[in-house]
Design an enzyme around this catalytic site. Structure first.
Site, mmCIF file in Angstrom:
data_model
loop_
_atom_site.group_PDB
_atom_site.id
_atom_site.type_symbol
_atom_site.label_atom_id
_atom_site.label_comp_id
_atom_site.label_asym_id
_atom_site.label_seq_id
_atom_site.Cartn_x
_atom_site.Cartn_y
_atom_site.Cartn_z
ATOM 1 N N ASP A 92 10.674 -0.210 -3.674
ATOM 2 C CA ASP A 92 10.059 -1.039 -2.636
ATOM 3 C C ASP A 92 10.883 -0.898 -1.352
ATOM 4 O O ASP A 92 12.045 -1.287 -1.306
ATOM 5 C CB ASP A 92 10.024 -2.501 -3.090
ATOM 6 N N ASP A 129 4.363 1.617 1.206
ATOM 7 C CA ASP A 129 5.827 1.530 1.145
ATOM 8 C C ASP A 129 6.336 1.177 -0.249
ATOM 9 O O ASP A 129 7.443 0.685 -0.401
ATOM 10 C CB ASP A 129 6.338 0.504 2.156
ATOM 11 N N GLU A 130 5.530 1.448 -1.261
ATOM 12 C CA GLU A 130 5.923 1.028 -2.604
ATOM 13 C C GLU A 130 5.345 1.984 -3.642
ATOM 14 O O GLU A 130 4.209 2.448 -3.508
ATOM 15 C CB GLU A 130 5.408 -0.392 -2.851
#
Length: 416
Positions: free
Chosen positions: A13, A108-109
Site C-alpha cells: 500500500d 496505489d495498492e
C-alpha cells in the site's frame, strides 16, 4: 513459502501516493503540508501529505475547511497521467522481482501471492522489508507492507503502521488479533453492513463470529459466509492475477459552491456525459443502461435511462440530460453529480427494426472521437462546453490501463 503457512499473501500500500509523487517531482515542497485537488479550482481534497494530516486535514474534506486547520497548506492539481506512469512502474517491479501472482487492487495498492514462489527470504518480516526497500530504492516513494495468510488480514496489516510500516500477522494468531478490531475497519464492509451487524451485537470481528453463519448467508448470500471468515482471519478470496472486464463506467464531480440553477446544473451534466461518451468510444464500450445521481446539501435524486439498444453516443446522452434537468427539484445547492453507464459490452447486435441512431456514429462524431483519441481528450468538444474546459480537463480520471495481471495478449494491461 514459510512453514505452517497455508498461504502467504502480501499487501503493498503506497503512502499518500499522489502527494508523495508530487513531492518527489517538486523537491521544494517535500516535508510540507500538501493537498491534492481536482484541478486548480477543485474544492475537495483527494489526498494530502502526512505533514498536512498532522493538522487534521483529511481526504474528502472541503479545501476551505482544510485551510482553516492549516493556513499554509499548499494546493496542487491532480495529474492522473503522471500517477498512472508511476503505478505501472510499481506493478511491473512487484511482478518482475517478487511474483507473477499479483492482483492490482487500485492505482496505489496491490496483493501478492507468494505461496507458489520459491524465494530466499527466511521469514515473512524479511520479505516485507525487502519489498518495501525495493519500492523505495527503485521509485523513491514510501509504502507500507502487510503480510498474513489471507487478503483481508494482509490489507488490515498494511495500514496498521503507516507510513513506511511493516506488519506481519501470522495466520495462526490472526483470529485473536482481529477479535477486538471494529468490523468497519475491514476492507469492503461499509456503513449499511456495519449497521446490520450491530443489530445482532456484531461491533467487532470477535462478536461477528458469534453470529450464526446461516443468518449471514440468508441476508448476504455466499458473501455472508465470506464475511464471517474474514472476521476470523480466514478470508478465502484468492489473488486474482487477471484483468476482469469492466461492468460499469462513470464520472462523478463535487461541484463548486453556488450551483443552484437548472442552467448551471445542465452545463455540468452535459460536460460529464461528454467525458463519459468519449471514454466509452475510446475502448470502445456500449451500454443499454445509464444512471444519473444528483446530490444536494440535503438529500439526493436519481434517474435511470433504459435503451432498447446499447449506445455510446454523446448526442443521445445529451438529449437525456436536456429532458431530465427541467424536472430536477432544485431546492438547495447542488453538491455532487454522478453519471454511470452499466451493463457494458464491446459488441452490439443491431436490430433491423430499431432506430440505428443509438448505435451508429455520424461522420462528425467519428471525426471527433478519432481526433480526441489521437491528440488528447477535449481537443474537440461542443462549443457550449468550452467555458468549462479547464474544469472538465482537471477532473479526468486515471485511465484503467494501470489495472491488470499477468500478460494477456489482445488486452491492454499494465504490461502493454
Amino acid at each position: 513459502m514459510f512453514s505452517d503457512w497455508p498461504r502467504c499473501i502480501v499487501c503493498v500500500d503506497m503512502n499518500a501516493f499522489f502527494a508523495s509523487v508530487e513531492q518527489l517531482l517538486h523537491p521544494d515542497i517535500r516535508g510540507k503540508p500538501l493537498a491534492i485537488t481536482n484541478g486548480h479550482h477543485g474544492s475537495c481534497i483527494i489526498t494530502s501529505s502526512y505533514a498536512a494530516r498532522a493538522y487534521g486535514v483529511k481526504t474528502g474534506m472541503p479545501l476551505s475547511h482544510a485551510r482553516l486547520l492549516c493556513p499554509h497548506l499548499i494546493q496542487m492539481p491532480a495529474r492522473g497521467s503522471v500517477y498512472e506512469t508511476y503505478s505501472k512502474q510499481l506493478m511491473r517491479l512487484l511482478h518482475d522481482r517478487f511474483t507473477p501472482d499479483i492482483e492490482v487492487f487500485s492505482v496505489d495498492e496491490a496483493f501478492l501471492d507468494m505461496s507458489r514462489v520459491y524465494h530466499r527470504y527466511r521469514t515473512p518480516r524479511i520479505l516485507a522489508h525487502a519489498i518495501r526497500d525495493a519500492v523505495c530504492q527503485q521509485l523513491s516513494l514510501p509504502c507500507s507492507v502487510g503480510i498474513s495468510g489471507d487478503k483481508t488480514t494482509a490489507k488490515y496489516a498494511a495500514k496498521c503502521h503507516k507510513p513506511m510500516g511493516v506488519t506481519v500477522i501470522e495466520p495462526m494468531v490472526a483470529e485473536r488479533i482481529l477479535a477486538p478490531v471494529a468490523v468497519s475497519e475491514l476492507c469492503g464492509i461499509g456503513p449499511r453492513t456495519t449497521r446490520y451487524l450491530s443489530q445482532f451485537g456484531g461491533v467487532n470481528c470477535g462478536s461477528v463470529r458469534r453470529i450464526p453463519v446461516s443468518m449471514l448467508r440468508k441476508k448476504f448470500g455466499i458473501k455472508g459466509q465470506r464475511l464471517w471468515l474474514m472476521c476470523a482471519g480466514r478470508d478465502p478470496d484468492c489473488v486474482r492475477a487477471y484483468l476482469k472486464p469492466a461492468q460499469t463506467m462513470g464520472h462523478s464531480k463535487i461541484l463548486p459552491p453556488g450551483v443552484n440553477s437548472a442552467a448551471r446544473l445542465m452545463a455540468y451534466l452535459d460536460a460529464m456525459v461528454f467525458k463519459l461518451a468519449y471514454r466509452m468510444q475510446l475502448q470502445p464500450y456500449y451500454a443499454p443502461e445509464f444512471f444519473c445521481k444528483i446530490a444536494f446539501a440535503q438529500g439526493a435524486v436519481a434517474y435511470q435511462l433504459n435503451l432498447p439498444q446499447p449506445t455510446n453516443q454523446y448526442a443521445v446522452l445529451s438529449q437525456w440530460m436536456k429532458a431530465l434537468v427541467p424536472h430536477v427539484p432544485i431546492r438547495s445547492m447542488v453538491r455532487r453529480v454522478q453519471i454511470n453507464a452499466a451493463s457494458l459490452t464491446q459488441c452490439v447486435q443491431r436490430d433491423l427494426l430499431e432506430d440505428e441512431y443509438l448505435s451508429s456514429q455520424s461522420p462528425v462524431d467519428q471525426l471527433v472521437a478519432h481526433v480526441n483519441a489521437r491528440f488528447g481528450r477535449s481537443t474537440i468538444m461542443p462549443a457550449r462546453l468550452t467555458h468549462l474546459l479547464e474544469r472538465i480537463q482537471s477532473t479526468n480520471v486515471i485511465s484503467p490501463s494501470w489495472k491488470g495481471g499477468v500478460p494477456n495478449p489482445g488486452r491492454q494491461t499494465i504490461w502493454d
